[in-house]
Design an enzyme around this catalytic site. Structure first.
Site, PDB file in Angstrom:
ATOM      1  N   TYR A   1     -36.096  16.881 -47.474  1.00  0.00           N
ATOM      2  CA  TYR A   1     -35.779  15.337 -46.263  1.00  0.00           C
ATOM      3  C   TYR A   1     -36.005  15.025 -47.121  1.00  0.00           C
ATOM      4  O   TYR A   1     -35.515  13.992 -47.335  1.00  0.00           O
ATOM      5  CB  TYR A   1     -36.916  15.995 -45.223  1.00  0.00           C
ATOM      6  CG  TYR A   1     -36.795  14.431 -44.135  1.00  0.00           C
ATOM      7  CD1 TYR A   1     -35.773  14.390 -43.317  1.00  0.00           C
ATOM      8  CD2 TYR A   1     -38.113  13.726 -44.320  1.00  0.00           C
ATOM      9  CE1 TYR A   1     -35.900  12.866 -42.598  1.00  0.00           C
ATOM     10  CE2 TYR A   1     -38.136  12.646 -43.707  1.00  0.00           C
ATOM     11  CZ  TYR A   1     -37.086  11.971 -43.041  1.00  0.00           C
ATOM     12  OH  TYR A   1     -36.767  11.071 -42.690  1.00  0.00           O
TER      13      TYR A   1
ATOM     14  N   LYS B   1     -33.758  11.534 -48.292  1.00  0.00           N
ATOM     15  CA  LYS B   1     -34.359  10.123 -47.775  1.00  0.00           C
ATOM     16  C   LYS B   1     -34.509   9.400 -49.580  1.00  0.00           C
ATOM     17  O   LYS B   1     -34.007   8.449 -49.412  1.00  0.00           O
ATOM     18  CB  LYS B   1     -34.778  10.181 -47.060  1.00  0.00           C
ATOM     19  CG  LYS B   1     -35.352  10.881 -45.508  1.00  0.00           C
ATOM     20  CD  LYS B   1     -34.587  10.130 -45.055  1.00  0.00           C
ATOM     21  CE  LYS B   1     -34.904   9.042 -45.030  1.00  0.00           C
ATOM     22  NZ  LYS B   1     -34.193   8.404 -43.295  1.00  0.00           N
TER      23      LYS B   1
END
Length: 345
Positions: free
Chosen positions: A144, A148
């Site tokens: 993640y 990001k």
């Protein structure tokens, strides 16, 4: 090329507007007189003044239709960090964001506000009052965060006043509030299974938790301040409650507010972190044979056992940001919004 429609300053699009943060943002925008176009893979509510467009984030034509006639786009779409699905993260956060930028350019969008994450600078070690000048994590500890980082870079690098597209990234941290599908429901489920008895580390680590209304406020301030001559163009901004709290203190307040016991027993941080790494490696090795997903990941353990709180000084100076809801009030509103999750409910 898409047919350009004269944009309205009070018409905007929220990509990911059916999600937790996205829905709160849509509601506040409508309250402020905006007409909102929501683009999401699902539609889960109806609201006056809101038009829904259901589609895949990587579908350029679907995005072009949703963005037509708008001048402002909020990009809030992202899979839950808990999914730990690398392919999904790459598709939505990287490929999807590339499609969003392309659509913005083709439609002639003037402003793009990204929901990023303060975790883009987090490597599992202490961050105390961290500023936006901290470098991106060179060794992000989950997929993640890795995606990001790339997402934020794509959006900020797309800022080009000469071509008419202005961008900014909002980095919230520890979002919570009513209708949150993750933090409170998972916390309560863990407590009901008798697994919220332990504190990882000595329990003194300070972190940021941010009430969702304050995150929404930060997004709207960014949109309103995003002009060619503004210092916020092409920059990231931390948005938090500006009230660091002990991680386990916050968890205990939520649990006790819903009638559950607070965790009491301590586990050594290094031991739990090492175990999390071993379980993660085991899941990778066994992935061709089973869908085994460990409860404790290195990122979850790091978030539970280290200091990670961030300075909002830049947002205060450049956008006039100030939290609208205190941490105490935010916790109260959140607990009250989950009567069905109370013990013995």
């Amino acid at each position: 090329m898409a047919t350009r429609v004269r944009p309205s300053n009070k018409r905007c699009a929220v990509i990911g507007g059916s999600g937790f943060l996205g829905r709160h943002l849509v509601e506040k925008l409508v309250e402020r007189g905006y007409t909102v176009s929501v683009f999401d893979i699902r539609q889960c509510y109806e609201m006056p003044g809101v038009t829904f467009h259901q589609g895949d984030l990587c579908d350029l034509q679907a995005l072009l239709l949703a963005l037509k006639g708008t001048s402002l786009v909020f990009h809030c779409a992202s899979p839950s960090p808990a999914s730990d699905d690398r392919r999904l993260f790459e598709k939505v956060n990287i490929q999807g964001t590339k499609t969003v930028i392309q659509a913005c350019i083709e439609v002639g969008i003037q402003k793009l506000v990204l929901t990023s994450s303060a975790s883009v600078v987090f490597e599992g070690t202490d961050i105390k009052n961290g500023s936006e000048d901290l470098p991106y994590a060179k060794k992000p500890i989950d997929y993640y965060t890795m995606t990001k980082i790339e997402q934020e870079k794509l959006v900020l690098e797309a800022c080009d006043p000469k071509k008419g597209l202005l961008t900014v990234a909002i980095r919230p941290h520890g979002i919570f509030g009513p209708r949150d599908p993750q933090l409170v429901p998972i916390l309560v489920d863990t407590a009901r299974r008798g697994k919220m008895k332990f504190i990882i580390g000595d329990g003194t680590n300070m972190v940021d938790f941010t009430f969702v209304e304050n995150v929404v406020h930060g997004h709207i301030l960014a949109a309103e301040h995003l002009r060619t001559d503004s210092p916020i163009c092409g920059k990231p901004y931390h948005i938090t409650n500006d009230e660091p709290i002990r991680f386990w203190g916050f968890m205990s307040e939520v649990l006790m507010g819903l009638g559950y016991a607070a965790p009491r027993y301590h586990l050594p941080y290094t031991l739990v972190y090492a175990l999390a790494i071993l379980l993660w490696l085991l899941s990778v090795v066994l992935s061709p044979l089973t869908s085994f997903k460990p409860t404790f990941t290195p990122m979850r353990v790091a978030l539970a056992g280290t200091h990670h709180y961030y300075s909002c000084a830049r947002a205060k100076e450049d956008m006039g940001y100030k939290p609208l809801v205190s941490l105490k009030e935010g916790i109260k509103r959140t607990v009250e919004s989950y009567p069905h999750l109370r013990k013995n409910a």
